[in-house]
Design an enzyme around this catalytic site. Structure first.
Site, PDB file in Angstrom:
ATOM      1  N   ASN A 400       0.831  -1.207   0.000  1.00  0.00           N
ATOM      2  CA  ASN A 400       0.000   0.000   0.000  1.00  0.00           C
ATOM      3  C   ASN A 400       0.865   1.257   0.000  1.00  0.00           C
ATOM      4  O   ASN A 400       0.681   2.187   0.806  1.00  0.00           O
ATOM      5  CB  ASN A 400      -0.943   0.002   1.208  1.00  0.00           C
ATOM      6  CG  ASN A 400      -2.193   0.822   0.964  1.00  0.00           C
ATOM      7  OD1 ASN A 400      -2.379   1.395  -0.101  1.00  0.00           O
ATOM      8  ND2 ASN A 400      -3.058   0.891   1.963  1.00  0.00           N
ATOM      9  N   HIS A 436      -9.641   3.804   7.948  1.00  0.00           N
ATOM     10  CA  HIS A 436     -10.079   2.491   7.485  1.00  0.00           C
ATOM     11  C   HIS A 436     -11.498   2.176   7.930  1.00  0.00           C
ATOM     12  O   HIS A 436     -12.222   1.477   7.229  1.00  0.00           O
ATOM     13  CB  HIS A 436      -9.129   1.403   7.995  1.00  0.00           C
ATOM     14  CG  HIS A 436      -7.922   1.208   7.136  1.00  0.00           C
ATOM     15  ND1 HIS A 436      -6.745   1.900   7.322  1.00  0.00           N
ATOM     16  CD2 HIS A 436      -7.701   0.406   6.070  1.00  0.00           C
ATOM     17  CE1 HIS A 436      -5.854   1.530   6.424  1.00  0.00           C
ATOM     18  NE2 HIS A 436      -6.411   0.615   5.642  1.00  0.00           N
TER      19      HIS A 436
END
Length: 549
Positions: A400, A436
């Protein structure tokens, strides 16, 4: 009338699945409840294996009783609108949630960007910039509508409001704080109304990507109003000097190659793409077809690997009774393998979408020392590093990448005024956790990441500064053994950290952690306390080292 009910029995003509929970009896004394429970072999099934217990999360709240009460009030459709899931039509309580995502589904959605990229590459290269902005905005909106129906208005509303913030507040710190507060609050509200116990494809999934884009745009626009001497080289590169139009902001926000799952990229890079400057040969289309095909092929390889492995490795097994009954060594070994495999679904999505960005030219990152073009500007994965590194920091650096770079650029480095690097790192990880989602598992995962990174750095420094340990580590014959042990330790506790990240809720990840006696927390908190004393014992002081030299 107060006896047993069949699974999925119809109550009150509404077709509610009344399996596995207490509901008011159709008759009998007031306050009595009829409870259906499986008999025989079915009674021993773990809850995740009971087909009648699969209640549709698109039509259910957190508890069955509140779901029935809400349905009885006739307000189900309103709740679905608030949760962003009202797509029309009813669903059976036994039907699996169609929103739950799989890598195959996400890969197919990502591959839809390739036709768009081919069209832009061959028909819009170096055309008028407004045409490219319009094309990107319309294709991105079509993807949003195709996937989420009328819920695409969430992203559209945030883009329009962001444009108004830039225009009305200008290049001010007020605009930056307003952007951050509004975009994050909107995202948190979306999480609150759509949260389930599983990772689902809902409008909040691309919206979290969009949130970072728009916050980054506000900060870069603010930097564009500063004198160059007050900016770092990195800030100069990303600063937006002009005033973006609504069409430009829309094209940047809805670019089809990164709308669903990223990667993150800056407005300045997008503007270069629109001007036809993201190419290895100026004035010509980028020679990026082969690099894009390579990333697509690599993504499909990981997709197949994950698909074959997931038949034997799954999240559900971690919380099953069978897993809990296995010996301790098996439970730890399963987490080790599971942690490695489970991340492949993310690797697949990022590699596939990266290929789209490379194909259109957005992945161009200049040329290396040998004059060879690099196409890793949108890379979210360093596959070789990810597969070979024995270090936690190595995995973080390979996974990521663009999101981590965004957090480092706009959160971590902007907290320099705190004067405490560890505090800045902790706040950056806290931001990542709430970005998130609102589940407790995210906070635990990133807390564990911070702890492991701190301890790993202490161990590396200890081995480097201790003559006996550095001598031992330099023995060639022992290095393969050390590597295998490091990899086992690395993926065991990488998987340990991922347990709450993937299981989300307190009851699930706590169940797994109890089964292995909180091994990761006990080990790394112990090392955090003990390593400074070990260092004093086996690392000589600098004065002694100088005399020895």
């Amino acid at each position: 009338m107060g006896g047993e009910r069949r699974p999925g029995a119809v109550r009150g003509g509404r077709g509610a699945a009344a399996a596995g929970f207490q509901a008011p009896a159709a008759g009998g004394a007031a306050g009595r409840a009829a409870t259906w429970r499986p008999r025989g072999r079915a009674a021993a099934w773990p809850s995740w294996r009971r087909p009648w217990a699969r209640r549709s999360r698109r039509c259910a709240s957190s508890s069955p009783s509140s779901w029935l009460a809400f349905r009885d009030r006739g307000g189900a459709c309103l709740r679905l609108v608030l949760k962003g899931e009202c797509r029309g039509g009813g669903e059976s309580g036994l039907e699996q949630d169609k929103n739950s995502w799989s890598p195959w589904d996400m890969a197919i959605r990502g591959e839809r960007g390739y036709p768009f990229a081919l069209f832009q590459r061959y028909f819009l290269f170096q055309k008028e910039t407004y045409l490219i902005h319009l094309y990107n905005a319309l294709t991105g909106l079509s993807i949003a509508y195709f996937n989420f129906g009328m819920q695409f208005f969430h992203s559209l509303l945030c883009v329009l409001i962001q444009f108004l913030i830039l225009r009305l507040m200008g290049r001010t710190i007020t605009a930056v704080f307003t952007t951050f507060l509004f975009q994050m609050t909107y995202l948190m509200a979306g999480y609150y109304f759509t949260a389930t116990e599983h990772y689902d494809i809902k409008w909040t999934m691309p919206h979290c990507v969009l949130t970072l884009k728009l916050i980054g745009l506000a900060i870069d626009y603010y930097d564009g109003g500063k004198d160059l001497e007050f900016l770092t080289p990195e800030q100069r590169r990303f600063a937006v000097r002009g005033v973006p139009t609504l069409l430009e902001v829309s094209g940047f926000s809805y670019f089809y190659g990164a709308f669903m799952v990223g990667p993150q990229f800056s407005m300045t890079d997008y503007q270069k793409l629109a001007r036809g400057e993201m190419t290895d040969v100026q004035g010509q289309r980028p020679n990026s077809f082969v690099p894009a095909l390579k990333r697509l092929s690599l993504g499909l390889f990981f997709l197949v690997t994950y698909t074959l492995s997931s038949q034997y490795i799954s999240d559900e097994y971690l919380i099953s009774d069978d897993y809990m009954e296995k010996p301790f060594w098996f439970r730890c070994g399963y987490i080790l393998i599971w942690g490695k495999i489970i991340l492949y679904k993310y690797v697949t999505c990022w590699l596939v979408t990266e290929g789209v960005c490379i194909l259109v030219g957005l992945g161009y990152n200049g040329k290396d020392q040998n004059g060879k073009p690099m196409w890793d500007a949108c890379a979210n994965m360093k596959v070789w590093l990810y597969e070979t590194t024995p270090l936690f920091t190595g995995t973080i650096a390979s996974f990521n990448i663009n999101t981590n770079a965004w957090v480092a650029r706009y959160i971590f480095k902007r907290l320099k005024f705190l004067g405490n690097k560890l505090l800045s790192q902790a706040l950056a990880l806290f931001f990542l956790a709430i970005w998130h989602g609102l589940h407790s598992g995210y906070l635990v995962c990133f807390q564990m990441e911070l702890l492991i990174v701190i301890v790993e750095r202490q161990v590396i420094n200890l081995v480097r500064d201790s003559p006996p340990l550095s001598t031992l580590a330099s023995i060639t014959a022992l290095q393969p053994i050390f590597y295998v042990l490091q990899q086992a330790n690395h993926w065991m506790f990488m998987g340990y950290s991922l347990v709450p990240f993937c299981l989300f809720t307190w009851d699930k990840w706590m169940k797994v952690y109890r089964s292995i006696y909180f091994l990761g927390h006990v080990l790394f908190f112990t090392l955090l306390l003990v390593l400074p004393y070990i260092r004093k014992l086996i690392v000589p002081r600098k004065e002694k080292l100088k005399k020895a030299e």
